[in-house]
Design a protein around this motif. Structure first.
Motif, PDB file in Angstrom:
ATOM      1  N   GLU A 195     -92.443 -76.708  42.974  1.00 34.37           N
ATOM      2  CA  GLU A 195     -91.698 -76.134  41.845  1.00 34.37           C
ATOM      3  C   GLU A 195     -92.565 -75.967  40.596  1.00 34.37           C
ATOM      4  O   GLU A 195     -92.211 -75.212  39.699  1.00 34.37           O
ATOM      5  N   LEU A 196     -93.687 -76.675  40.550  1.00 36.14           N
ATOM      6  CA  LEU A 196     -94.609 -76.528  39.426  1.00 36.14           C
ATOM      7  C   LEU A 196     -95.061 -75.070  39.292  1.00 36.14           C
ATOM      8  O   LEU A 196     -95.203 -74.562  38.179  1.00 36.14           O
ATOM      9  N   LEU A 197     -95.259 -74.408  40.419  1.00 38.93           N
ATOM     10  CA  LEU A 197     -95.643 -72.993  40.380  1.00 38.93           C
ATOM     11  C   LEU A 197     -94.557 -72.161  39.702  1.00 38.93           C
ATOM     12  O   LEU A 197     -94.853 -71.291  38.889  1.00 38.93           O
ATOM     13  N   HIS A 198     -93.319 -72.451  40.015  1.00 36.34           N
ATOM     14  CA  HIS A 198     -92.221 -71.689  39.419  1.00 36.34           C
ATOM     15  C   HIS A 198     -92.062 -72.009  37.937  1.00 36.34           C
ATOM     16  O   HIS A 198     -91.595 -71.172  37.170  1.00 36.34           O
ATOM     17  N   ALA A 225     -93.917 -75.204  55.037  1.00 34.19           N
ATOM     18  CA  ALA A 225     -93.228 -74.203  55.852  1.00 34.19           C
ATOM     19  C   ALA A 225     -91.800 -73.964  55.367  1.00 34.19           C
ATOM     20  O   ALA A 225     -91.430 -72.835  55.034  1.00 34.19           O
ATOM     21  N   LEU A 226     -91.015 -74.995  55.330  1.00 36.32           N
ATOM     22  CA  LEU A 226     -89.618 -74.866  54.914  1.00 36.32           C
ATOM     23  C   LEU A 226     -89.512 -74.550  53.425  1.00 36.32           C
ATOM     24  O   LEU A 226     -88.705 -73.707  53.016  1.00 36.32           O
ATOM     25  N   GLU A 227     -90.353 -75.200  52.624  1.00 38.49           N
ATOM     26  CA  GLU A 227     -90.318 -74.993  51.174  1.00 38.49           C
ATOM     27  C   GLU A 227     -90.601 -73.537  50.820  1.00 38.49           C
ATOM     28  O   GLU A 227     -89.887 -72.931  50.016  1.00 38.49           O
ATOM     29  N   VAL A 228     -91.643 -72.975  51.405  1.00 39.86           N
ATOM     30  CA  VAL A 228     -92.017 -71.585  51.107  1.00 39.86           C
ATOM     31  C   VAL A 228     -90.957 -70.626  51.648  1.00 39.86           C
ATOM     32  O   VAL A 228     -90.565 -69.689  50.973  1.00 39.86           O
TER      33      VAL A 228
END
Length: 155
Positions: free
Chosen positions: A21-24, A50-53
């Protein structure tokens, strides 16, 4: 709108650390080429990222136009790095990449480059990341960094 391109490693590492979430926080949209999607979500099934992306609405897949440039870079770099670099060049966007050869190539193409550590350091500066816990997490997942990077993390 703040946008950035990334290759696979930052997505995987940030997911493993629970920090994707840091990217967001810093970017409205993270754009990945198809090869990165394949590496992280399809081939990386049941692994960190995998699931997160797959579930991130703010991560978008975009095809690379210049396939010849990708094939040329792929002689020296992985397909994910190659596509990410060319896509960043095509869209004139900054790039998150950790691989040294990939970073050198991106910089030679005049791209603005940061890495996973750069994102984590920014998060630390903004009090979003605890660097002591983060370094322990990086070590536990086998992330490699040099002494110079380690110094930046604690100064």
């Amino acid at each position: 709108m703040r946008k950035i391109i990334t290759n696979s490693t930052p997505l995987i590492v940030l997911s493993a650390l629970g920090q994707l979430e840091l990217l967001h926080h810093y970017f409205d949209e993270v754009i990945i080429p198809d090869a990165v999607w394949q590496e992280v979500v399809i081939n990386g099934k049941n692994r960190p990222g995998a699931l997160e992306v797959r579930n991130c609405e703010w991560i978008r897949i975009q095809e690379v136009s210049d396939i010849i440039a990708v094939e040329t870079l792929h002689i020296y770099l992985g397909i994910g790095e190659s596509e990410a670099i060319i896509l960043a060049k095509e869209l004139n966007l900054p790039l998150i990449i950790d691989d040294k050869a990939g970073r050198r190539t991106a910089k030679a193409l005049d791209l603005s480059v940061t890495g996973t550590i750069g994102i984590l350091l920014k998060g630390s500066e903004d009090n979003l990341v605890n660097m002591n816990e983060t370094v322990s997490g990086l070590i536990s997942i086998g992330f490699r960094f040099d002494k110079e990077t380690m110094t930046k993390m604690f100064t």
